[in-house]
Scaffold this active site. Structure first.
Site, PDB file in Angstrom:
ATOM      1  N   THR A 193       0.877  -1.168   0.000  1.00  0.00           N
ATOM      2  CA  THR A 193       0.000   0.000   0.000  1.00  0.00           C
ATOM      3  C   THR A 193       0.911   1.212   0.000  1.00  0.00           C
ATOM      4  OG1 THR A 193      -1.508  -1.222   1.462  1.00  0.00           O
ATOM      5  CG2 THR A 193      -1.942   1.110   1.188  1.00  0.00           C
TER       6      THR A 193
ATOM      7  N   ARG B 243     -12.675  -8.671  -3.596  1.00  0.00           N
ATOM      8  CA  ARG B 243     -12.234  -8.313  -2.242  1.00  0.00           C
ATOM      9  C   ARG B 243     -11.725  -6.873  -2.200  1.00  0.00           C
ATOM     10  NH1 ARG B 243      -7.068  -6.543   0.154  1.00  0.00           N
ATOM     11  NH2 ARG B 243      -7.208  -7.060   2.362  1.00  0.00           N
ATOM     12  N   VAL B 244     -12.109  -6.152  -1.153  1.00  0.00           N
ATOM     13  CA  VAL B 244     -11.632  -4.789  -0.911  1.00  0.00           C
ATOM     14  C   VAL B 244     -11.059  -4.737   0.496  1.00  0.00           C
ATOM     15  CG1 VAL B 244     -12.277  -2.360  -0.689  1.00  0.00           C
ATOM     16  CG2 VAL B 244     -13.318  -3.768  -2.478  1.00  0.00           C
ATOM     17  N   GLY B 245      -9.887  -4.165   0.633  1.00  0.00           N
ATOM     18  CA  GLY B 245      -9.249  -4.054   1.939  1.00  0.00           C
ATOM     19  C   GLY B 245      -9.556  -2.740   2.627  1.00  0.00           C
TER      20      GLY B 245
ATOM     21  N   THR C 255      -1.200   0.621   6.528  1.00  0.00           N
ATOM     22  CA  THR C 255      -0.802  -0.443   5.618  1.00  0.00           C
ATOM     23  C   THR C 255      -0.720  -1.737   6.406  1.00  0.00           C
ATOM     24  OG1 THR C 255       0.969  -1.287   4.197  1.00  0.00           O
ATOM     25  CG2 THR C 255       1.632   0.207   5.968  1.00  0.00           C
ATOM     26  N   GLY C 256      -1.291  -2.797   5.868  1.00  0.00           N
ATOM     27  CA  GLY C 256      -1.268  -4.066   6.590  1.00  0.00           C
ATOM     28  C   GLY C 256      -2.359  -4.990   6.108  1.00  0.00           C
TER      29      GLY C 256
ATOM     30  N   GLY D 115      -5.647  -5.867   5.665  1.00  0.00           N
ATOM     31  CA  GLY D 115      -6.790  -4.961   5.696  1.00  0.00           C
ATOM     32  C   GLY D 115      -7.979  -5.414   6.506  1.00  0.00           C
TER      33      GLY D 115
END
Length: 441
Positions: A307, A335-337, A357-358, A360
């Protein structure tokens, strides 16, 4: 929560450290300069000098090892981070808005093939690039986000258009791209996002799935997005975006209905025992019901949650945040984070701005970005203490890996992460960019 550990955060952040990087685009870097930058951007010590206005960026967190990062690649990534810092600083130094600085910095990272956003985005299970982004203005609480777009060169700009030119906060997929066209934003061919490195990352993930021998996936998977705006590809076939752009590159290997699918597991090195305070942490258990893992870099072999993001404070004391991503390698079913989710991966108000960031799913469940700012607002915690507690305590206990960058209205900076590394950088009024990658200098 121990009061001693958070109180040590960021000592020496701007202790007169000069960045000694090679010129932008060069393949070499000063080891001594890089070491000083790593020491300057420690995550466990507070700054000796409180900055006023400035910009903080990140380029993803995860298992990032020195051994697997060649000097040439490290130099190129540090150069791109430095260029992003300088782009944002150029805006702020002229009295520009924090939102302008955030988007300027993120555009640089979206245009780089080294980071998982824009040009460097990873491929999903069907061999398609799906991009997400969000922005938020701390002064007005206005926000904009897009998710699942395929033909937007700089998703951060479209997210800003959603914020400024529509009554909505989030748009997704074809609708978001139709809005982009209505606003005069050109769409790019999906081939623009092809990079050999990201393609090989998908192939590795698919091979691991096949080796696991899982039961076939259910029929009726959503069809892939086509090679040109608005044109779907044939069911079960990879889009032209996944096709090699020149002879000699590997053939496309898109997934088809009924292909064996199993969760891709990170290596044992990515799952160490529970950390002690102040030590890197990774999830002790995989997320229930999830087959998502960090993207595998085919060059370095590292696992990283890709990210990019930026937060800024301008001369007028206004904060802004933005985040952009290509998501996770081999993601499925749209899929959406957390990156485009306001309050999870992106958030800004008049007191605090955060970009995360990570993994999600954890950042969404624990509304990480808003939680940090809420602790600043309601508990009157110093920003470094609030950010450190959420990243090193809340997320670690939940099994979530990653990090954040954050600023408050006094210009205090926090960059905690519970993984072995996070690409990150800071630039203040003096215009000296400082970039770091690893947990330890």
């Amino acid at each position: 929560m121990s009061p001693s550990f958070p109180s040590r955060m960021h000592r020496g952040l701007l202790a007169g450290t000069a960045l000694l990087l090679a010129p932008l685009g060069c393949a070499t870097t000063s080891q001594a300069g890089a070491a000083r930058d790593e020491a300057a951007l420690r995550t466990d010590e507070p700054p000796r000098v409180k900055p006023k206005w400035g910009l903080v960026i990140h380029g993803g967190a995860g298992v990032i090892s020195r051994e697997n990062l060649t000097p040439e690649r490290e130099a190129a990534m540090r150069a791109a981070l430095t260029e992003a810092l300088q782009a944002g600083h150029a805006v702020l130094a002229k009295g520009g808005r924090s939102m302008d600085a955030v988007t300027a910095a993120i555009r640089v990272l979206e245009d780089s093939p080294y980071f998982n956003a824009g040009k460097g985005s990873v491929f999903n299970h069907d061999g398609v690039n799906e991009l997400d982004a969000a922005v938020m203005d701390g002064k007005t609480r206005m926000a904009g986000a897009v998710a699942g777009v395929h033909h937007i060169q700089n998703p951060i700009d479209l997210a800003r258009l959603v914020m400024e030119k529509s009554p909505h906060v989030m748009m997704v997929g074809d609708g978001a791209e139709a809005f982009a066209k209505s606003q005069g934003m050109p769409l790019v061919d999906a081939k623009y996002f092809y990079t050999e490195e990201r393609w090989q990352g998908l192939q590795r993930a698919l091979e691991q799935e096949k080796a696991k021998g899982a039961p076939p996936a259910e029929q009726g998977q959503p069809s892939t997005q086509g090679q040109s705006p608005g044109q779907p590809s044939a069911p079960g076939q990879p889009p032209a975006s996944a096709q090699p752009p020149a002879p000699g590159q590997p053939p496309a290997q898109g997934a088809t209905p009924g292909q064996p699918v199993t969760p891709v597991q990170p290596p044992a090195s990515a799952q160490p025992p529970a950390p002690q305070p102040g030590q890197p942490a990774t999830p002790a258990q995989p997320q229930p019901g999830s087959s998502l893992t960090p993207g595998v870099d085919p060059i370095t072999g590292d696992h990283k949650f890709g990210t990019v993001g930026a937060v800024a404070l301008d001369m007028d004391g206004n904060l802004a945040a933005g985040t952009s991503t290509g998501g996770m390698t081999n993601k499925r079913f749209g899929r959406v984070g957390d990156a485009p989710i306001i309050g999870a991966g992106t958030y800004a108000d008049e007191r605090c701005a955060v970009s995360a960031t990570g993994h999600g799913e954890f950042f969404i469940r624990y509304t990480v970005a808003r939680d940090i700012c809420a602790r600043v607002e309601y508990q009157d915690l110093p920003l470094p203490e609030a950010a450190n507690y959420v990243v090193h305590d809340v997320l670690v206990k939940a099994g979530g890996e990653g990090g954040v960058i954050a600023m408050d209205r006094q210009g205090h900076v926090a960059m905690p992460f519970n993984s072995s590394g996070m690409y990150r950088g800071y630039i203040g009024q003096d215009g000296t960019p400082t970039v770091a990658i690893f947990q330890q200098p």
